[in-house]
Design an enzyme around this catalytic site. Structure first.
Site, PDB file in Angstrom:
ATOM      1  N   ARG A   1       0.453  16.879  12.928  1.00 41.99           N
ATOM      2  CA  ARG A   1       1.274  16.016  12.064  1.00 41.99           C
ATOM      3  C   ARG A   1       1.647  16.639  10.711  1.00 41.99           C
ATOM      4  O   ARG A   1       1.168  17.694  10.355  1.00 41.99           O
ATOM      5  CB  ARG A   1       0.567  14.686  11.825  1.00 41.99           C
ATOM      6  CG  ARG A   1      -0.796  14.774  11.159  1.00 41.99           C
ATOM      7  CD  ARG A   1      -1.348  13.364  10.933  1.00 41.99           C
ATOM      8  NE  ARG A   1      -2.679  13.376  10.370  1.00 41.99           N
ATOM      9  CZ  ARG A   1      -3.797  13.397  11.078  1.00 41.99           C
ATOM     10  NH1 ARG A   1      -3.733  13.427  12.399  1.00 41.99           N
ATOM     11  NH2 ARG A   1      -4.975  13.417  10.479  1.00 41.99           N
ATOM     12  N   ASP A   2       2.505  15.893  10.002  1.00 43.18           N
ATOM     13  CA  ASP A   2       2.879  16.140   8.615  1.00 43.18           C
ATOM     14  C   ASP A   2       3.745  17.392   8.432  1.00 43.18           C
ATOM     15  O   ASP A   2       3.374  18.329   7.712  1.00 43.18           O
ATOM     16  CB  ASP A   2       1.631  16.224   7.716  1.00 43.18           C
ATOM     17  CG  ASP A   2       0.713  15.026   7.881  1.00 43.18           C
ATOM     18  OD1 ASP A   2       1.194  13.976   8.339  1.00 43.18           O
ATOM     19  OD2 ASP A   2      -0.484  15.141   7.567  1.00 43.18           O
TER      20      ASP A   2
ATOM     21  N   PHE B   1       4.633   8.426  10.112  1.00 42.62           N
ATOM     22  CA  PHE B   1       3.692   9.172   9.270  1.00 42.62           C
ATOM     23  C   PHE B   1       4.429  10.163   8.351  1.00 42.62           C
ATOM     24  O   PHE B   1       5.642  10.270   8.348  1.00 42.62           O
ATOM     25  CB  PHE B   1       2.684   9.913  10.156  1.00 42.62           C
ATOM     26  CG  PHE B   1       1.444   9.119  10.473  1.00 42.62           C
ATOM     27  CD1 PHE B   1       1.404   7.732  10.319  1.00 42.62           C
ATOM     28  CD2 PHE B   1       0.293   9.755  10.942  1.00 42.62           C
ATOM     29  CE1 PHE B   1       0.252   6.999  10.608  1.00 42.62           C
ATOM     30  CE2 PHE B   1      -0.859   9.037  11.237  1.00 42.62           C
ATOM     31  CZ  PHE B   1      -0.881   7.669  11.072  1.00 42.62           C
TER      32      PHE B   1
ATOM     33  N   TRP C   1      -9.557   9.404   1.350  1.00 47.28           N
ATOM     34  CA  TRP C   1      -9.818   8.618   2.566  1.00 47.28           C
ATOM     35  C   TRP C   1     -11.280   8.261   2.726  1.00 47.28           C
ATOM     36  O   TRP C   1     -12.167   8.931   2.194  1.00 47.28           O
ATOM     37  CB  TRP C   1      -9.324   9.386   3.797  1.00 47.28           C
ATOM     38  CG  TRP C   1      -7.833   9.415   3.880  1.00 47.28           C
ATOM     39  CD1 TRP C   1      -7.027  10.513   3.802  1.00 47.28           C
ATOM     40  CD2 TRP C   1      -6.947   8.303   4.069  1.00 47.28           C
ATOM     41  NE1 TRP C   1      -5.715  10.160   3.925  1.00 47.28           N
ATOM     42  CE2 TRP C   1      -5.636   8.801   4.089  1.00 47.28           C
ATOM     43  CE3 TRP C   1      -7.139   6.922   4.218  1.00 47.28           C
ATOM     44  CZ2 TRP C   1      -4.522   7.979   4.253  1.00 47.28           C
ATOM     45  CZ3 TRP C   1      -6.020   6.098   4.381  1.00 47.28           C
ATOM     46  CH2 TRP C   1      -4.733   6.636   4.404  1.00 47.28           C
TER      47      TRP C   1
ATOM     48  N   GLN D   1       4.435   7.188   2.008  1.00 50.52           N
ATOM     49  CA  GLN D   1       3.763   6.435   3.059  1.00 50.52           C
ATOM     50  C   GLN D   1       3.538   5.030   2.534  1.00 50.52           C
ATOM     51  O   GLN D   1       2.927   4.844   1.475  1.00 50.52           O
ATOM     52  CB  GLN D   1       2.415   7.096   3.406  1.00 50.52           C
ATOM     53  CG  GLN D   1       2.558   8.315   4.264  1.00 50.52           C
ATOM     54  CD  GLN D   1       2.996   7.952   5.679  1.00 50.52           C
ATOM     55  OE1 GLN D   1       2.191   7.537   6.474  1.00 50.52           O
ATOM     56  NE2 GLN D   1       4.271   8.107   5.981  1.00 50.52           N
TER      57      GLN D   1
ATOM     58  N   TRP E   1       0.830  -1.215   0.000  1.00 49.68           N
ATOM     59  CA  TRP E   1       0.000   0.000   0.000  1.00 49.68           C
ATOM     60  C   TRP E   1       0.861   1.260   0.000  1.00 49.68           C
ATOM     61  O   TRP E   1       1.823   1.356   0.780  1.00 49.68           O
ATOM     62  CB  TRP E   1      -0.875  -0.013   1.255  1.00 49.68           C
ATOM     63  CG  TRP E   1      -1.481   1.309   1.603  1.00 49.68           C
ATOM     64  CD1 TRP E   1      -0.868   2.349   2.275  1.00 49.68           C
ATOM     65  CD2 TRP E   1      -2.799   1.769   1.312  1.00 49.68           C
ATOM     66  NE1 TRP E   1      -1.740   3.407   2.418  1.00 49.68           N
ATOM     67  CE2 TRP E   1      -2.937   3.069   1.849  1.00 49.68           C
ATOM     68  CE3 TRP E   1      -3.906   1.185   0.672  1.00 49.68           C
ATOM     69  CZ2 TRP E   1      -4.113   3.814   1.750  1.00 49.68           C
ATOM     70  CZ3 TRP E   1      -5.085   1.930   0.583  1.00 49.68           C
ATOM     71  CH2 TRP E   1      -5.177   3.222   1.113  1.00 49.68           C
TER      72      TRP E   1
ATOM     73  N   GLU F   1      -4.392  18.153   6.783  1.00 46.58           N
ATOM     74  CA  GLU F   1      -3.346  17.163   6.612  1.00 46.58           C
ATOM     75  C   GLU F   1      -2.352  17.676   5.562  1.00 46.58           C
ATOM     76  O   GLU F   1      -2.722  18.372   4.620  1.00 46.58           O
ATOM     77  CB  GLU F   1      -3.950  15.832   6.167  1.00 46.58           C
ATOM     78  CG  GLU F   1      -4.871  15.252   7.238  1.00 46.58           C
ATOM     79  CD  GLU F   1      -5.174  13.776   7.020  1.00 46.58           C
ATOM     80  OE1 GLU F   1      -4.847  12.984   7.909  1.00 46.58           O
ATOM     81  OE2 GLU F   1      -5.733  13.428   5.977  1.00 46.58           O
TER      82      GLU F   1
ATOM     83  N   ASP G   1       0.532   8.999   0.954  1.00 47.32           N
ATOM     84  CA  ASP G   1       1.120  10.309   0.648  1.00 47.32           C
ATOM     85  C   ASP G   1       2.552  10.274   0.100  1.00 47.32           C
ATOM     86  O   ASP G   1       3.383   9.512   0.598  1.00 47.32           O
ATOM     87  CB  ASP G   1       1.216  11.167   1.918  1.00 47.32           C
ATOM     88  CG  ASP G   1      -0.060  11.186   2.719  1.00 47.32           C
ATOM     89  OD1 ASP G   1      -1.099  10.751   2.209  1.00 47.32           O
ATOM     90  OD2 ASP G   1      -0.001  11.658   3.862  1.00 47.32           O
TER      91      ASP G   1
HETATM   92  C1  FRU Z   1      -2.776  12.003   4.821  1.00 43.76           C
HETATM   93  C2  FRU Z   1      -2.389  11.262   6.084  1.00 43.76           C
HETATM   94  C3  FRU Z   1      -1.435  12.070   6.909  1.00 43.76           C
HETATM   95  C4  FRU Z   1      -0.687  11.044   7.710  1.00 43.76           C
HETATM   96  C5  FRU Z   1      -0.611   9.890   6.731  1.00 43.76           C
HETATM   97  C6  FRU Z   1      -0.731   8.548   7.368  1.00 43.76           C
HETATM   98  O1  FRU Z   1      -3.144  11.209   3.780  1.00 43.76           O
HETATM   99  O2  FRU Z   1      -3.553  10.906   6.812  1.00 43.76           O
HETATM  100  O3  FRU Z   1      -2.052  13.068   7.687  1.00 43.76           O
HETATM  101  O4  FRU Z   1       0.568  11.499   8.084  1.00 43.76           O
HETATM  102  O5  FRU Z   1      -1.660  10.064   5.806  1.00 43.76           O
HETATM  103  O6  FRU Z   1      -0.455   7.532   6.465  1.00 43.76           O
END
Ligand code: FRU
Length: 495
Positions: A167-168, A106, A296, A60, A41, A221, A44
């Site tokens: 995050r991110d 993440f 998502w 990711q 899988w 995000e 991002d």
């Molecule tokens: C966005 C997200 C981010 C997170 C990652 C987790 O697509 O939800 O916020 O860091 O994916 O896989």
């Protein structure tokens, strides 16, 4: 000790990939020229950067199944943004700050400091306080093997910010200082927070770059912040922002106060499959942006992630796009010029007249992996709508409607493949215009349709069979004149 733990995780992941890549490689829905993982899988794009003569894409990654789970950073390099060499997994969950069994490492970003490549990512864990997210750093000398910093995490959620919504990080350097923007949620509203550092390891809060009043959701995000021309651009993917998958704000940034005064907003893409874009600088100064071609399960337009999990993989990136600033401070997103090198079997037509309600077939490559461009001559068009039907065959098709009468654009995938559904919608700016440009990139499992000078684009995945290879044009409620038709096959870069 802990370095060893990460190494073990990486070796196990790489062994799994080596075992499964070959069987996945030949499966039916694999893309031909869009970036995708060897198996498992992908979501991002992370840490996109040009380092020591190569483009690095991190992503990711859950190598173990076609679903999101415990996240690693996958890694590949390229010299031309078209042909990719996969490298060993770069980051694996291994520490108490990034070892959440449904989380791990993440999203984050990369920066070159001296001759090293540094990344900042979000570590996720549960040490008894719920799902906690913190910012962590790692570095690499060769751009392949990474070492997590012993002082991690370098930043935890500030007072008032939900620890599971912090995050991110996206990092950059300006005048000898480092900056970082990350997504946060405070009092049910989304924020982009900026931090500053002199050494990349010690960070202080600088300001709130922007926040939602609710119209852009409760959490942003993957924020990205970068200069473009004489302006700054903030992009993010809003959670709770309705059908929006990824938006931009354009304005001015003051490095004295950390204030961002924005005046223009827009959407990066109006399709269902364009999420979490991240940008980076090419060596020639272009600002290039890459997104995950999916979305998502909490999005109103989401159906599922597509059937490819049955083939042992899931997820690819949309085409890299060059971001340009227009005089009215809106943004243009052009497929990168490198893609022209993939063109095969060109077909040209200067003029094509469409008679009312008569479908006309056009050719571009094999009708599966192709590029098609044309310009609609609005002065010689009295049709109310022009329909472009893609991947037609076996009674199925995906229909892009340019609704000239109502200044709207739709892409309908309710009859695309027996799997996908939904109709993406956007305004279409045709008032007072004499020409409307349309540019399509089709690959095995995706369509990207660019219009209106690359300002209004729809990206959607479709999982059509190879027999669905017809391209049809039709004018409704009048006739239409198309100019400068170009069709090309596109060469495979993944095999
Ligand atoms: C966005 C997200 C981010 C997170 C990652 C987790 O697509 O939800 O916020 O860091 O994916 O896989």
């Amino acid at each position: 000790m802990s370095e060893q733990r990460m190494q073990q995780q990486i070796e196990a992941a790489c062994a799994h990939i080596a075992q499964h890549a070959e069987s996945v490689r030949h499966s039916r829905y694999r893309q031909r020229y869009h970036f995708m993982p060897q198996c498992g899988w992908l979501n991002d794009p992370n840490g996109l950067i040009y380092f020591k003569g190569k483009y690095h894409f991190f992503y990711q990654y859950n190598p173990y199944s076609g679903f999101w789970d415990r996240m690693f950073w996958g890694h590949a390099v390229s010299e031309d943004l078209l042909h990719w060499d996969y490298l060993p997994v770069a980051l694996a969950p291994s520490e108490e700050y990034d070892d959440h069994p449904k989380g791990g490492c993440f999203s984050g970003s990369a920066i070159v400091i001296g001759d090293k490549l540094w990344v900042m990512y979000t570590g996720t864990c549960n040490n008894g306080n719920g799902f906690e997210q913190s910012q962590c750093v790692a570095w690499s000398e060769d751009g392949v093997q990474f070492h997590k910093y012993e002082g991690n995490p370098v930043l935890t959620a500030p007072e008032g910010v939900r620890p599971d919504c912090f995050r991110d990080p996206k990092v950059w350097e300006h005048d000898g200082l480092y900056y970082m923007v990350c997504g946060a949620s405070r009092d049910g509203k989304a924020q982009a927070l900026v931090y500053r550092s002199a050494d990349f390891l010690h960070w202080e809060f600088f300001n709130v770059l922007a926040e939602s009043r609710g119209e852009w959701g409760y959490m942003w995000e993957c924020p990205d912040f970068f200069p473009l021309g004489d302006k700054y651009v903030l992009m993010f993917s809003p959670m709770g922002g309705g059908e929006r998958t990824s938006v931009y704000l354009v304005g001015d940034f003051d490095y004295e106060t950390g204030k961002f005064q924005w005046s223009t907003s827009g959407e990066n893409d109006w399709g269902f499959d364009y999420y979490a874009p991240q940008s980076f600088l090419a060596p020639d100064g272009r600002r290039i942006m890459v997104a995950w071609a999916n979305s998502w399960d909490w999005m109103p337009t989401w159906k599922d992630w597509g059937p490819t999990y049955r083939e042992g993989w899931n997820g690819f990136f949309d085409l890299p796009r060059e971001v340009r600033l227009l005089p009215d401070n809106s943004l243009q997103f052009l497929p990168v010029k490198e893609l022209r090198a993939l063109r095969r079997d060109p077909q040209f037509k200067d003029v094509l007249e469409l008679q009312p309600d008569q479908e006309q077939s056009v050719t571009a490559g094999d009708g599966v992996a192709f590029e098609l461009r044309f310009t609609l001559d609005l002065e010689h068009t009295d049709a109310e709508q022009v329909e472009l039907s893609l991947r037609c065959g076996e009674g199925r098709r995906t229909v892009c409607t340019l609704d000239l009468k109502h200044s709207m654009m739709y892409v309908d995938r309710n009859n695309s493949d027996g799997w996908s559904r939904g109709v993406s919608k956007s305004p279409l700016f045709v008032r007072d215009k004499t020409l409307l440009d349309v540019h399509v990139f089709s690959d095995q499992s995706s369509l990207e349709i660019f219009t209106s000078d690359y300002t209004t684009n729809h990206s959607l995945n479709v999982f059509a069979s190879d027999a669905q290879n017809g391209i049809l044009l039709c004018a409704r409620g009048g006739g239409a004149r198309l100019l400068s038709l170009e069709g090309y096959g596109l060469e495979r870069t993944f095999c």
